[in-house]
Design a protein around this motif. Structure first.
Motif, short mmCIF file in Angstrom:
data_model
loop_
_atom_site.label_atom_id
_atom_site.label_comp_id
_atom_site.label_asym_id
_atom_site.label_seq_id
_atom_site.Cartn_x
_atom_site.Cartn_y
_atom_site.Cartn_z
N ASP A 56 -11.67 3.58 -7.83
CA ASP A 56 -11.70 4.44 -6.64
C ASP A 56 -11.32 3.83 -5.58
N THR A 57 -11.25 2.34 -5.57
CA THR A 57 -10.66 1.81 -4.24
C THR A 57 -9.75 0.56 -4.84
N LEU A 58 -8.99 0.39 -3.91
CA LEU A 58 -7.80 -0.56 -3.97
C LEU A 58 -8.25 -2.01 -4.66
N PRO A 59 -9.61 -2.60 -4.05
CA PRO A 59 -10.06 -3.79 -4.65
C PRO A 59 -10.33 -3.65 -6.06
N LYS A 60 -10.93 -2.45 -6.33
CA LYS A 60 -11.31 -2.19 -7.80
C LYS A 60 -10.04 -2.08 -8.71
#
Length: 195
Positions: free
Chosen positions: A153-157
């Protein structure tokens, strides 16, 4: 008013020809795109416009990994040019999509249910991103029941998942590519790797 008898109705939620996707010659497909037998490739099909796609390109450019990224830009000329300028392999709507997926280790894409299921049929790890509509969120909820399909759900994830895919595939079989390693591991459940 006419109706259909219940015994005449068959429900097939994702009707794909799995035998077509699961029997491809990966070596020939890799040669088609000039990928070496030892290169690690992730196909990326963002299917998002403008800045959102650029942010993904920028993130993957600076995220350190052994993977090479092949961007499937379809008709998005802006993405094609931007990803190309950043040094990524880029392909337009004329690409042989099944061949490119076959040649890749894993796939990053929007929650397109049929496309993700086709990738999973080729034993590819699929990382779904950018679920925005109610339908896409439903696709994610339904398809992540298949342990080859994960949602970021996020770029870091997304970065964390890529790192774990890389660590897992290296530890499994040395230089063996992920799909082969997964096929030979009867106890494989990728969800235990990414959590």
């Amino acid at each position: 008013r006419k109706s259909v008898l219940a015994d005449r109705i068959e429900v097939n939620p994702l009707p794909i020809g799995e035998e077509y996707f699961s029997t491809r010659d990966e070596g020939a497909d890799r040669e088609k795109f000039g990928f070496s037998s030892t290169s690690r490739v992730i196909a990326v099909k963002p299917s998002v416009p403008g800045e959102e796609a650029n942010e993904l390109v920028d993130y993957l450019k600076v995220h350190e990994t052994e993977f090479e990224y092949a961007f499937i830009c379809e008709t998005n000329r802006q993405l094609y040019e931007y990803a190309s300028e950043k040094g990524f392999a880029v392909f337009n709507e004329c690409v042989d999509m099944p061949a490119l997926i076959s040649a890749s280790e894993a796939v990053i894409c929007r929650p397109d249910s049929v496309f993700m299921k086709e990738c999973a049929a080729m034993k590819k790890i699929v990382v779904s991103i950018n679920a925005s509509s109610k339908a896409e969120k439903s696709n994610v909820e339904y398809l992540t029941a298949d342990s080859r399909i994960i949602y970021a759900d996020t770029l870091p994830k997304l970065g964390e998942i890529i790192d774990k895919i890389e660590a897992y595939t290296i530890s499994m079989k040395g230089e063996t590519k992920p799909d082969t390693a997964l096929e030979n591991d009867e106890n494989y459940d990728f969800e235990t790797v990414i959590t």
